[in-house]
Design a protein around this motif. Structure first.
Motif, mmCIF file in Angstrom:
data_model
loop_
_atom_site.group_PDB
_atom_site.id
_atom_site.type_symbol
_atom_site.label_atom_id
_atom_site.label_comp_id
_atom_site.label_asym_id
_atom_site.label_seq_id
_atom_site.Cartn_x
_atom_site.Cartn_y
_atom_site.Cartn_z
ATOM 1 N N PRO A 123 -27.754 25.512 4.044
ATOM 2 C CA PRO A 123 -28.442 25.263 2.771
ATOM 3 C C PRO A 123 -27.771 26.042 1.641
ATOM 4 N N ASN A 124 -28.000 25.571 0.420
ATOM 5 C CA ASN A 124 -27.436 26.309 -0.700
ATOM 6 C C ASN A 124 -28.463 27.180 -1.416
ATOM 7 N N LEU A 125 -29.720 27.044 -1.045
ATOM 8 C CA LEU A 125 -30.765 27.907 -1.584
ATOM 9 C C LEU A 125 -31.806 28.117 -0.488
ATOM 10 N N PHE A 126 -32.124 29.365 -0.184
ATOM 11 C CA PHE A 126 -33.048 29.630 0.916
ATOM 12 C C PHE A 126 -33.710 30.989 0.728
ATOM 13 N N ARG A 127 -34.799 31.184 1.476
ATOM 14 C CA ARG A 127 -35.524 32.456 1.497
ATOM 15 C C ARG A 127 -35.203 33.166 2.803
ATOM 16 N N LEU A 128 -35.052 34.476 2.713
ATOM 17 C CA LEU A 128 -34.725 35.251 3.903
ATOM 18 C C LEU A 128 -35.665 36.457 3.968
ATOM 19 N N ASP A 129 -36.539 36.446 4.958
ATOM 20 C CA ASP A 129 -37.495 37.535 5.125
ATOM 21 C C ASP A 129 -36.838 38.740 5.797
ATOM 22 N N PRO A 130 -37.477 39.911 5.703
ATOM 23 C CA PRO A 130 -36.899 41.124 6.307
ATOM 24 C C PRO A 130 -36.601 40.947 7.797
ATOM 25 N N GLY A 131 -35.409 41.372 8.198
ATOM 26 C CA GLY A 131 -35.021 41.303 9.608
ATOM 27 C C GLY A 131 -34.561 39.948 10.090
ATOM 28 N N ASN A 132 -34.552 38.946 9.222
ATOM 29 C CA ASN A 132 -34.161 37.600 9.630
ATOM 30 C C ASN A 132 -32.714 37.289 9.275
ATOM 31 N N ALA A 146 -9.354 20.226 10.499
ATOM 32 C CA ALA A 146 -9.801 19.324 11.563
ATOM 33 C C ALA A 146 -11.268 19.534 11.917
ATOM 34 N N LYS A 147 -11.838 20.632 11.469
ATOM 35 C CA LYS A 147 -13.242 20.915 11.782
ATOM 36 C C LYS A 147 -14.139 20.380 10.669
ATOM 37 N N ARG A 148 -15.276 19.842 11.060
ATOM 38 C CA ARG A 148 -16.215 19.306 10.072
ATOM 39 C C ARG A 148 -16.853 20.419 9.259
ATOM 40 N N SER A 149 -17.037 21.587 9.896
ATOM 41 C CA SER A 149 -17.691 22.671 9.181
ATOM 42 C C SER A 149 -17.289 24.016 9.758
ATOM 43 N N SER A 150 -17.473 25.042 8.957
ATOM 44 C CA SER A 150 -17.388 26.426 9.406
ATOM 45 C C SER A 150 -18.700 27.075 8.996
ATOM 46 N N SER A 151 -18.916 28.310 9.363
ATOM 47 C CA SER A 151 -20.211 28.910 9.056
ATOM 48 C C SER A 151 -20.112 30.405 8.880
ATOM 49 N N VAL A 152 -21.075 30.949 8.165
ATOM 50 C CA VAL A 152 -21.272 32.391 8.065
ATOM 51 C C VAL A 152 -22.747 32.663 8.336
ATOM 52 N N ILE A 153 -23.040 33.853 8.798
ATOM 53 C CA ILE A 153 -24.426 34.249 9.049
ATOM 54 C C ILE A 153 -24.826 35.275 8.001
ATOM 55 N N VAL A 154 -25.896 34.978 7.287
ATOM 56 C CA VAL A 154 -26.433 35.886 6.278
ATOM 57 C C VAL A 154 -27.631 36.598 6.891
ATOM 58 N N ALA A 155 -27.641 37.916 6.813
ATOM 59 C CA ALA A 155 -28.736 38.701 7.393
ATOM 60 C C ALA A 155 -29.418 39.522 6.309
ATOM 61 N N ASN A 156 -30.684 39.786 6.533
ATOM 62 C CA ASN A 156 -31.468 40.618 5.624
ATOM 63 C C ASN A 156 -31.982 41.840 6.382
ATOM 64 N N PRO A 157 -31.214 42.945 6.383
ATOM 65 C CA PRO A 157 -31.657 44.155 7.089
ATOM 66 C C PRO A 157 -32.613 45.004 6.264
ATOM 67 N N SER A 158 -32.944 44.563 5.057
ATOM 68 C CA SER A 158 -33.805 45.355 4.179
ATOM 69 C C SER A 158 -35.280 45.169 4.543
ATOM 70 N N SER A 159 -36.136 45.815 3.788
ATOM 71 C CA SER A 159 -37.573 45.768 4.062
ATOM 72 C C SER A 159 -38.324 44.849 3.104
ATOM 73 N N ARG A 160 -37.590 44.017 2.355
ATOM 74 C CA ARG A 160 -38.244 43.119 1.408
ATOM 75 C C ARG A 160 -37.618 41.739 1.488
ATOM 76 N N PRO A 161 -38.361 40.707 1.152
ATOM 77 C CA PRO A 161 -37.805 39.341 1.202
ATOM 78 C C PRO A 161 -36.879 39.083 0.019
ATOM 79 N N TYR A 162 -35.937 38.170 0.240
ATOM 80 C CA TYR A 162 -35.003 37.774 -0.814
ATOM 81 C C TYR A 162 -34.854 36.263 -0.806
ATOM 82 N N ALA A 163 -34.671 35.702 -1.974
ATOM 83 C CA ALA A 163 -34.136 34.344 -2.077
ATOM 84 C C ALA A 163 -32.625 34.489 -2.178
#
Length: 245
Positions: free
Chosen positions: A80-89, A41-58
Motif C-alpha cells: 500500500p502507499n498509505l497505511f497505519r502502523l500500530d506499536p510493535g507491528n 524479471a521480477k513482478r515486485s520487490s518488497s521492504v518491511i516497515v516496522a514500528n518499534p515505538s510506543s505510539r501509532p503512526y500513519a
C-alpha cells in the motif's frame, strides 16, 4: 505519481523544513533495507516497515527520482502507499514495476520514500507540534539480462587525475552497467593520503569526479576503496593505480 496525496506531500515537505533545526530528531519507523535492488524479471520487490515505538503512526510510501520531485512519472509504484502502523507491528510494502522503456544495458536509479505521520493523542493539548520525518533509500532497477555480480566489476574501474575548471580532481570511469557507492575511498602517494568524501556514486557507463585538497600530483598515486554491496554490506578492499594526465 500520487496526485491524491499531493496536499499531504506538500504538508510533509513543510514539516521537513522544521526538522533541519531538530538535530536529535530520529525516525520512529524502521525499514528492513538500506537499499533495494529490483530485478526487471521480477513482478515486485518488497521492504518491511516496522514500528518499534510506543505510539501509532500513519505512513506514506512512494518511489521517485533522484530529483526528489512529485511530478516526474516513474515506472514503480508502492502497495500500500498509505497505511497505519500500530506499536510493535510491521507492514510489508510491495514495489511493483509498470511497463517501461528503461535502458536494458545498465541499472536505473530511483528512490524509495517512507514518510511517517505521527498520530495526535486524544488527550494532547492544542500546543503540540507533530513532526513528520521521511526516510529515503536508493532503489536500483536492474535489467535481469545483466550477468555476474556487481562486485566482480570493481576491478574494471579506471582512475585518473584530471583538471576540471582549474581544480585537480580524482576521476573514475565506470565501464560496467552497475552503480557503485563508495563506503571508503582514499588516494595516496608521495607519503601523503587523503580520504575523499565520495557522495557521488560511480555511475554505470559513466564518469564521476571528486575534488582533491591535499594530495600532490606525483607518479605512483593509487586509490584504495570499498563499496556498499546489494545487501548493505561492505565489499573487500581494492587498490588500483591512478593514471596521470
Amino acid at each position: 505519481m500520487l496526485p491524491s496525496f499531493r496536499s499531504l506531500t506538500t504538508f510533509c515537505s513543510c514539516l521537513a523544513l522544521l526538522t533541519a533545526s531538530l538535530p536529535n530528531a530520529y525516525a520512529a519507523l524502521t525499514i528492513s533495507h538500506t537499499r533495494v535492488v529490483h530485478e526487471s524479471a521480477k513482478r515486485s520487490s518488497s521492504v518491511i516497515v516496522a514500528n518499534p515505538s510506543s505510539r501509532p503512526y500513519a505512513a506514506q510510501a512512494w518511489v521517485n527520482t533522484e530529483a526528489d520531485d512529485a511530478t516526474t512519472a516513474v515506472p514503480l509504484i508502492t502497495s500500500p502507499n498509505l497505511f497505519r502502523l500500530d506499536p510493535g507491528n510491521e507492514q510489508t510494502v510491495q514495489i511493483n514495476a509498470l511497463p517501461n522503456d528503461l535502458p536494458q544495458d545498465r541499472e536505473s536509479l530511483f528512490y524509495f520514500n517512507l514518510q511517517e505521520i505521527p498520530q495526535t493523542a486524544a488527550d494532547a493539548g492544542q500546543n503540540v507540534l507533530n513532526v513528520a520525518l521521511r526516510t529515503r533509500i536508493k532503489l536500483f532497477y536492474r535489467p535481469s539480462q545483466l550477468k555476474g555480480r556487481p562486485q566482480d566489476r570493481l576491478k574494471d574501474l579506471a582512475w585518473s587525475i584530471q583538471q576540471i575548471e582549474g581544480k585537480t580532481h580524482l576521476v573514475v570511469d565506470n565501464p560496467s552497467p552497475y552503480h557503485f557507492t563508495f563506503n571508503r575511498l582514499i588516494i595516496s602517494g608521495a607519503g601523503v593520503s587523503e580520504t575523499i568524501n565520495a557522495k557521488g556514486m560511480a555511475l554505470p557507463l559513466g564518469r564521476q569526479a571528486y575534488a582533491l585538497q591535499n594530495v600532490p600530483v606525483t607518479n605512483g598515486l593509487q586509490v584504495t576503496f570499498t563499496t556498499i554491496n546489494d545487501y548493505s554490506g561492505t565489499t573487500a578492499e581494492i587498490s588500483s593505480p591512478v593514471a596521470q594526465p
